[in-house]
Design an enzyme around this catalytic site. Structure first.
Site, short mmCIF file in Angstrom:
data_model
loop_
_atom_site.label_atom_id
_atom_site.label_comp_id
_atom_site.label_asym_id
_atom_site.label_seq_id
_atom_site.Cartn_x
_atom_site.Cartn_y
_atom_site.Cartn_z
CB SER A 177 -0.96 -0.05 1.18
OG SER A 177 -1.72 -1.21 1.08
NE ARG A 192 4.32 10.30 -3.35
CZ ARG A 192 4.01 10.72 -4.56
NH1 ARG A 192 4.94 11.08 -5.39
NH2 ARG A 192 2.75 10.77 -4.95
CG ASP A 230 -4.40 0.24 1.18
OD1 ASP A 230 -4.26 0.95 0.17
OD2 ASP A 230 -4.15 0.66 2.33
C1 BGC Z 1 -0.32 5.23 0.30
C2 BGC Z 1 -1.42 4.55 -0.47
C3 BGC Z 1 -2.31 3.77 0.46
C4 BGC Z 1 -2.79 4.64 1.61
C5 BGC Z 1 -3.65 3.89 2.61
C6 BGC Z 1 -0.89 6.03 1.46
O1 BGC Z 1 0.14 6.56 2.23
O2 BGC Z 1 0.41 6.10 -0.54
O3 BGC Z 1 -0.88 3.69 -1.44
O4 BGC Z 1 -3.41 3.30 -0.25
O5 BGC Z 1 -1.68 5.18 2.29
O6 BGC Z 1 -3.00 2.81 3.15
#
Ligand code: BGC
Length: 497
Positions: A177, A192, A230
């Site tokens: 995620s 990133r 996610d």
């Molecule tokens: C991430 C996402 C993720 C979200 C929730 C963010 O910091 O960049 O990819 O879906 O957090 O987990």
């Protein structure tokens, strides 16, 4: 009836932990930490900083919509709008056993999901806590740890009759995620790290390939079938159990959204020759909205400090105003300023409050939901965790402050949802928004505040958009996507789209 207790005693937190409290008032002690007037003045000032008017929200929605469109048009935009190569909705006929590995913000989770079709599934899971060191250690080591946990899980769940026999390989959906640009479903280059992760030698690399290397190292009988965000998992899992779901959002340690887009509306992949009338899930990575330029969001000086002192200054501007990782820190910074100004905790040693990120966002939830007149929960939090005593006026102030910060987060979240709803034209027919994450599930009143925000933006029609608790996207969603991918693969349309 609400209890009003004086003197000393103990109090049990929802976690089961017991806190000692001792109430203290101006009259009893003759030692006011601050006059009520000063406190009220500060609250008024903070109120004007943290309050979002409906008009301001509508302006944010417009700018947000534009950022979504730009992200679909061109690569490398602030809101990257990542094509996921998850094509369309599940048919509800998907079936089979799938492994899911979920590397989120706080935990590592391994699941065995039996997808049974018709919205049914069974799930067995184990959770492993990630340490702060692991989040900053070399990336390959982090994936080795994931593989090690997976190995333990397989050994304990697939022994005896269930043993996996070579060459049989279990299909695995890897929920990773963090923003990854994908060229196919089982590949993803980390753009990133977010949520405080900083593991070196990972950004710019294909994390699926890195994880495959760890799978080989531990000789695991597993095939990495799909790399999933996610939000995408949540979108598919929620639609699997309720087809009215059109959008998925996560409000947890991080914050993000996914939705299903028609391929013809994703100009940046027009050259790939994918059927323009087909649909693909988009991982918005909306936490990045308004990063770098900071033109649209109402940032206070506290938000600027949070940003500048983070491991990723300038990045994830929207997420830093909303997600669970940051709300406690915003509140702590306001408190520290008032300590420095001699308004709070006069004459007390406040060193414990001076540690960055020591004020958990869960404390804001607890403060807002304290049911007692004396605000005993707040007494307990400050005395137990920070060794300071509070007056009733201070506690009322802290609670009001938590409310301002929590409400702003929910109203900004409504702006993000409204931008997708408005872009996709979902307002008239209405839709469900599958929502997950600790903030959404545990922060008192968060969903109601999001709904109020939607009405403030859209008027009465805003009621057509309803958020609801999502299905477990990182486990079940991941398995459903692995199942859908397997169907495509068996039909010979994998991996070349
Ligand atoms: C991430 C996402 C993720 C979200 C929730 C963010 O910091 O960049 O990819 O879906 O957090 O987990």
């Amino acid at each position: 009836m609400v209890a009003s207790r004086r003197g000393s005693g103990t109090l049990t937190l929802p976690s089961g932990q017991t806190l000692a409290y001792h109430t203290r008032t101006h009259d009893e002690e003759g030692l006011p930490h601050a006059t009520k007037k000063t406190m009220a003045d500060h609250l008024r000032r903070l109120e004007s900083l943290f309050t979002l008017t409906p008009q301001r929200m509508r302006m944010i929605v417009e700018a947000f919509k534009e950022a979504l469109e730009t992200g679909l048009e061109k690569n490398d935009q602030v809101v990257p709008m990542i094509p996921t190569y998850v094509f369309g909705w599940p048919t509800s006929k998907e079936q089979g056993d799938f492994l899911a590995l979920d590397l989120g913000g706080t935990n590592l989770r391994v699941c065995l999901v039996t997808v049974q079709g018709n919205g049914q599934f069974e799930l067995t899971q184990s959770k492993y806590r990630l340490t702060e060191e692991q989040k900053q250690d070399d990336g390959q080591k982090l994936f080795d740890f994931c593989a090690e946990c997976l190995k333990t899980f397989i050994e304990s769940n697939f022994s005896g009759e269930n043993e996996v026999k070579a060459p049989a390989k279990l299909p695995l959906g890897f929920t990773f995620s963090y923003p990854c640009s994908q060229a196919k479903i089982d590949h993803g280059v980390l753009i990133r790290w977010t949520k405080g992760f900083g593991a070196p030698n990972t950004e710019g690399n294909d994390v699926a390939a890195m994880f495959r290397k760890s799978l080989e190292k531990y000789q695991l009988p597993v095939t990495l079938t799909a790399l999933i965000n996610d939000t995408t998992g949540t979108l598919l899992a929620s639609h699997y159990v309720n087809p009215k779901t059109k959008i998925a959002v996560i409000f947890g340690t991080g914050c993000n959204a996914a939705y299903m887009e028609r391929v013809e509306n994703i100009p940046k992949i027009s050259k790939l020759g994918i059927d323009p009338s087909s649909e693909m899930a988009i991982n918005c990575e909306w936490g990045a909205f308004d990063s770098f330029e900071h033109e649209h969001l109402p940032r206070t000086k506290y938000d600027t400090i949070v940003d500048e002192s983070s491991n990723k200054p300038g990045e994830q501007a929207f997420e830093k105003l909303i997600s669970g990782r940051y709300l406690g820190e915003i509140l702590r910074l306001v408190i520290c300023e008032l300590i420095d100004d001699g308004v709070l905790f006069l004459g007390q040693n406040t060193y414990k409050l001076e540690v960055a990120y020591c004020f958990d966002t869960a404390f804001l939830s607890l403060m807002e939901s304290d049911p007692t007149d004396e605000l005993l929960m707040i007494i307990g939090i400050f005395s137990h965790f920070f060794a300071v005593e509070t007056t009733l006026a201070e506690r009322q102030f802290f609670r009001a402050l938590a409310k301002l910060i929590g409400k702003r987060a929910a109203r900004l979240s409504a702006c993000g949802i409204a931008a997708i709803v408005s872009k996709m034209g979902y307002l008239d027919e209405g839709c469900l928004v599958g929502a997950d994450g600790s903030l959404y599930n545990k922060y008192p009143g968060f969903p109601d505040r999001v709904h109020e925000g939607l009405v403030d933006i859209f008027g009465d029609k805003g009621r057509n958009i309803l958020t609801c608790r999502a299905e477990d996207g990182s486990g079940v969603g991941s398995a459903i996507i692995a199942a859908m991918t397997k169907v495509r693969k068996d039909a010979g349309i994998y991996p070349d789209l």
